[in-house]
Design an enzyme around this catalytic site. Structure first.
Site, PDB file in Angstrom:
ATOM      1  N   MET A  26       0.854  -1.194   0.000  1.00  0.00           N
ATOM      2  CA  MET A  26       0.000   0.000   0.000  1.00  0.00           C
ATOM      3  C   MET A  26       0.891   1.244   0.000  1.00  0.00           C
ATOM      4  O   MET A  26       0.445   2.329   0.388  1.00  0.00           O
ATOM      5  CB  MET A  26      -0.931  -0.011   1.204  1.00  0.00           C
ATOM      6  CG  MET A  26      -1.885  -1.205   1.165  1.00  0.00           C
ATOM      7  SD  MET A  26      -3.440  -0.916   2.020  1.00  0.00           S
ATOM      8  CE  MET A  26      -2.869  -0.616   3.659  1.00  0.00           C
TER       9      MET A  26
ATOM     10  N   ALA B 169       4.159   3.778   1.042  1.00  0.00           N
ATOM     11  CA  ALA B 169       4.885   4.194   2.257  1.00  0.00           C
ATOM     12  C   ALA B 169       5.970   3.152   2.563  1.00  0.00           C
ATOM     13  O   ALA B 169       6.067   2.629   3.681  1.00  0.00           O
ATOM     14  CB  ALA B 169       3.926   4.381   3.432  1.00  0.00           C
ATOM     15  N   LEU B 170       6.751   2.874   1.553  1.00  0.00           N
ATOM     16  CA  LEU B 170       7.665   1.731   1.616  1.00  0.00           C
ATOM     17  C   LEU B 170       8.834   1.953   2.576  1.00  0.00           C
ATOM     18  O   LEU B 170       9.298   3.063   2.760  1.00  0.00           O
ATOM     19  CB  LEU B 170       8.202   1.418   0.212  1.00  0.00           C
ATOM     20  CG  LEU B 170       7.150   1.105  -0.855  1.00  0.00           C
ATOM     21  CD1 LEU B 170       7.829   0.663  -2.146  1.00  0.00           C
ATOM     22  CD2 LEU B 170       6.164   0.048  -0.386  1.00  0.00           C
ATOM     23  N   HIS B 171       9.301   0.845   3.148  1.00  0.00           N
ATOM     24  CA  HIS B 171      10.479   0.845   4.026  1.00  0.00           C
ATOM     25  C   HIS B 171      11.267  -0.418   3.718  1.00  0.00           C
ATOM     26  O   HIS B 171      10.889  -1.207   2.828  1.00  0.00           O
ATOM     27  CB  HIS B 171      10.054   0.912   5.494  1.00  0.00           C
ATOM     28  CG  HIS B 171       8.994  -0.084   5.866  1.00  0.00           C
ATOM     29  ND1 HIS B 171       9.219  -1.439   5.904  1.00  0.00           N
ATOM     30  CD2 HIS B 171       7.682   0.078   6.159  1.00  0.00           C
ATOM     31  CE1 HIS B 171       8.120  -2.059   6.236  1.00  0.00           C
ATOM     32  NE2 HIS B 171       7.147  -1.159   6.385  1.00  0.00           N
TER      33      HIS B 171
ATOM     34  N   GLY C  86      11.442  -3.191   5.058  1.00  0.00           N
ATOM     35  CA  GLY C  86      10.692  -4.446   5.150  1.00  0.00           C
ATOM     36  C   GLY C  86      10.094  -4.826   3.797  1.00  0.00           C
ATOM     37  O   GLY C  86      10.077  -6.005   3.413  1.00  0.00           O
ATOM     38  N   HIS C  87       9.612  -3.827   3.055  1.00  0.00           N
ATOM     39  CA  HIS C  87       9.070  -4.100   1.713  1.00  0.00           C
ATOM     40  C   HIS C  87      10.187  -4.516   0.755  1.00  0.00           C
ATOM     41  O   HIS C  87      10.012  -5.435  -0.054  1.00  0.00           O
ATOM     42  CB  HIS C  87       8.372  -2.860   1.150  1.00  0.00           C
ATOM     43  CG  HIS C  87       7.157  -2.438   1.913  1.00  0.00           C
ATOM     44  ND1 HIS C  87       7.131  -1.326   2.721  1.00  0.00           N
ATOM     45  CD2 HIS C  87       5.913  -2.987   1.983  1.00  0.00           C
ATOM     46  CE1 HIS C  87       5.925  -1.209   3.261  1.00  0.00           C
ATOM     47  NE2 HIS C  87       5.173  -2.192   2.832  1.00  0.00           N
TER      48      HIS C  87
ATOM     49  N   ASP D 200       2.601  -9.217   9.421  1.00  0.00           N
ATOM     50  CA  ASP D 200       1.136  -9.307   9.422  1.00  0.00           C
ATOM     51  C   ASP D 200       0.775 -10.794   9.342  1.00  0.00           C
ATOM     52  O   ASP D 200       0.357 -11.298   8.297  1.00  0.00           O
ATOM     53  CB  ASP D 200       0.553  -8.530   8.236  1.00  0.00           C
ATOM     54  CG  ASP D 200       0.813  -7.044   8.376  1.00  0.00           C
ATOM     55  OD1 ASP D 200       0.376  -6.466   9.376  1.00  0.00           O
ATOM     56  OD2 ASP D 200       1.488  -6.465   7.507  1.00  0.00           O
TER      57      ASP D 200
ATOM     58  N   SER E  94       5.044   0.950   8.341  1.00  0.00           N
ATOM     59  CA  SER E  94       4.785   2.316   7.868  1.00  0.00           C
ATOM     60  C   SER E  94       4.272   3.195   9.008  1.00  0.00           C
ATOM     61  O   SER E  94       4.424   4.406   8.983  1.00  0.00           O
ATOM     62  CB  SER E  94       3.747   2.292   6.745  1.00  0.00           C
ATOM     63  OG  SER E  94       4.155   1.387   5.756  1.00  0.00           O
ATOM     64  N   ARG E  95       3.656   2.562  10.014  1.00  0.00           N
ATOM     65  CA  ARG E  95       3.103   3.350  11.123  1.00  0.00           C
ATOM     66  C   ARG E  95       4.171   3.886  12.061  1.00  0.00           C
ATOM     67  O   ARG E  95       3.906   4.826  12.819  1.00  0.00           O
ATOM     68  CB  ARG E  95       2.153   2.488  11.958  1.00  0.00           C
ATOM     69  CG  ARG E  95       0.898   2.167  11.233  1.00  0.00           C
ATOM     70  CD  ARG E  95       0.099   1.153  12.005  1.00  0.00           C
ATOM     71  NE  ARG E  95      -1.023   0.745  11.208  1.00  0.00           N
ATOM     72  CZ  ARG E  95      -2.279   0.801  11.617  1.00  0.00           C
ATOM     73  NH1 ARG E  95      -2.573   1.236  12.803  1.00  0.00           N
ATOM     74  NH2 ARG E  95      -3.245   0.412  10.828  1.00  0.00           N
TER      75      ARG E  95
HETATM   76  O1  PAF Z   1      -0.106  -5.675   3.748  1.00  0.00           O
HETATM   77  C1  PAF Z   1      -0.542  -4.801   2.973  1.00  0.00           C
HETATM   78  O2  PAF Z   1       0.151  -3.819   2.682  1.00  0.00           O
HETATM   79  C2  PAF Z   1      -1.943  -4.919   2.410  1.00  0.00           C
HETATM   80  O3  PAF Z   1      -2.817  -5.499   3.318  1.00  0.00           O
HETATM   81  C3  PAF Z   1      -1.981  -5.665   1.053  1.00  0.00           C
HETATM   82  C4  PAF Z   1      -1.545  -7.110   1.207  1.00  0.00           C
HETATM   83  C5  PAF Z   1      -1.100  -4.944   0.045  1.00  0.00           C
HETATM   84  C6  PAF Z   1      -3.421  -5.669   0.521  1.00  0.00           C
HETATM   85  O4  PAF Z   1      -3.902  -4.385   0.331  1.00  0.00           O
END
Ligand code: PAF
Length: 288
Positions: A28, A30-32, A34-35, A157, A193-194
């Site tokens: 979604m 707001a990358l860091h 972890g992404h 998550d 991101s939070r």
């Molecule tokens: O983990 C997330 O960033 C979101 O829940 C995802 C998997 C991109 C779905 O919108």
């Protein structure tokens, strides 16, 4: 890196890139780091499993159907230019950045949804009704649009990862859903991101969260009972009055009831100065 905005163009891209496996990393924004780790692991995992370098397709889409609070959706950080730079620098091949209209042409209220079942109503789902319905619905759409062979999701998550893996299995999707271990900062805090919303003192307080999980991990490994281990960690967290504990539980690895011994998971959700933070860790229960 190709930036793709429409469903049709995304489909064309996948057809034109079918000579090697495709791995997906959905975000979604707001990358860091972890992404970025999801992207690194996509390349590593697919190369190790197939001997081929995958095409990596990422997505950035703030999915309205997974927010039950419109203010949260409004407030969600949007840093698209920076995100695209990060994805390009790590070697992503294509990034899908659809509009809400592309993803939900009949409107978000009319969407045909994926029901997560009872596992969607506990833990994160209890305080956020409809959240996992929205997550599974959009991930199912993203699977259909980007048709990956592999899809990477962070263990941070854990309930989301578990539900997506179950959806893929129960709906007979031929996609390998791969969990990627949580990336932590030097103070142990899981990247999220939070975290950028925490001020300096909130940040110091938040480092108690991974410490509390480690406490449970060490206690159960020594043979201390699950209840007693959780009580000790709750006591430690409550020494900081700013921390509100939403839940701190031990479950099995599929989020079922905790086993008597063996591999399990400890999961926590807290709120610090109005910021909700979740985390979890793999644990090994020694048992009696
Ligand atoms: O983990 C997330 O960033 C979101 O829940 C995802 C998997 C991109 C779905 O919108």
């Amino acid at each position: 890196m190709q930036i793709i905005e429409t469903v049709n163009a995304m489909r064309e891209w996948t057809i034109a890139h079918s000579d090697r496996p495709r791995a997906a990393v959905y975000t979604m924004g707001a990358l860091h780091d972890g992404h970025l780790e999801l992207v690194r692991q996509a390349k590593h995992y697919v190369s190790a499993h197939t001997g081929e370098h995958p095409y990596v397709v990422a997505s950035i889409f703030v999915n309205p159907t997974q927010f039950n609070n419109p203010e949260d959706l409004e407030r969600y950080p949007r840093t698209i230019e920076h995100d695209l730079e990060m994805l390009s620098s790590i070697g992503v091949d294509a990034v899908f950045v659809p509009s809400v209209e592309q993803m939900y042409p009949d409107g978000v209220a009319n969407v045909i949804a994926v029901e997560p079942g009872p596992l969607g109503d506990v833990l994160e789902g209890e305080g956020r009704p409809g959240h996992f319905r929205g997550v599974l619905t959009v991930v199912n759409k993203l699977f259909n649009i980007t048709t990956p062979n592999y899809a990477m999701f962070g263990e941070k998550d854990f309930q989301q990862l578990t539900l997506i893996a179950r959806m893929a299995s129960e709906l007979n999707m031929s996609i390998d859903v791969v969990g990627v271990p949580t990336v932590r900062d030097d103070d142990g805090l899981a990247m999220s991101s939070r975290n950028r919303r925490l001020d300096e003192s909130g940040r110091a307080i938040a480092s108690r969260i991974p410490a509390a999980l480690m406490m449970v991990k060490n206690c159960v490994a020594e043979g201390i009972g699950v209840e007693e281990s959780l009580n000790r960690a709750k006591h430690y967290l409550s020494e900081s009055p700013e921390i509100a504990i939403h839940y701190l539980v031990v479950t099995g690895n599929e989020l079922q009831s905790a086993p008597q011994h063996g591999a399990a998971r400890v999961l926590v959700a807290t709120e610090i100065n109005g910021i909700r933070l979740i985390d979890n860790m793999a644990i090994e229960i020694k048992g009696a």
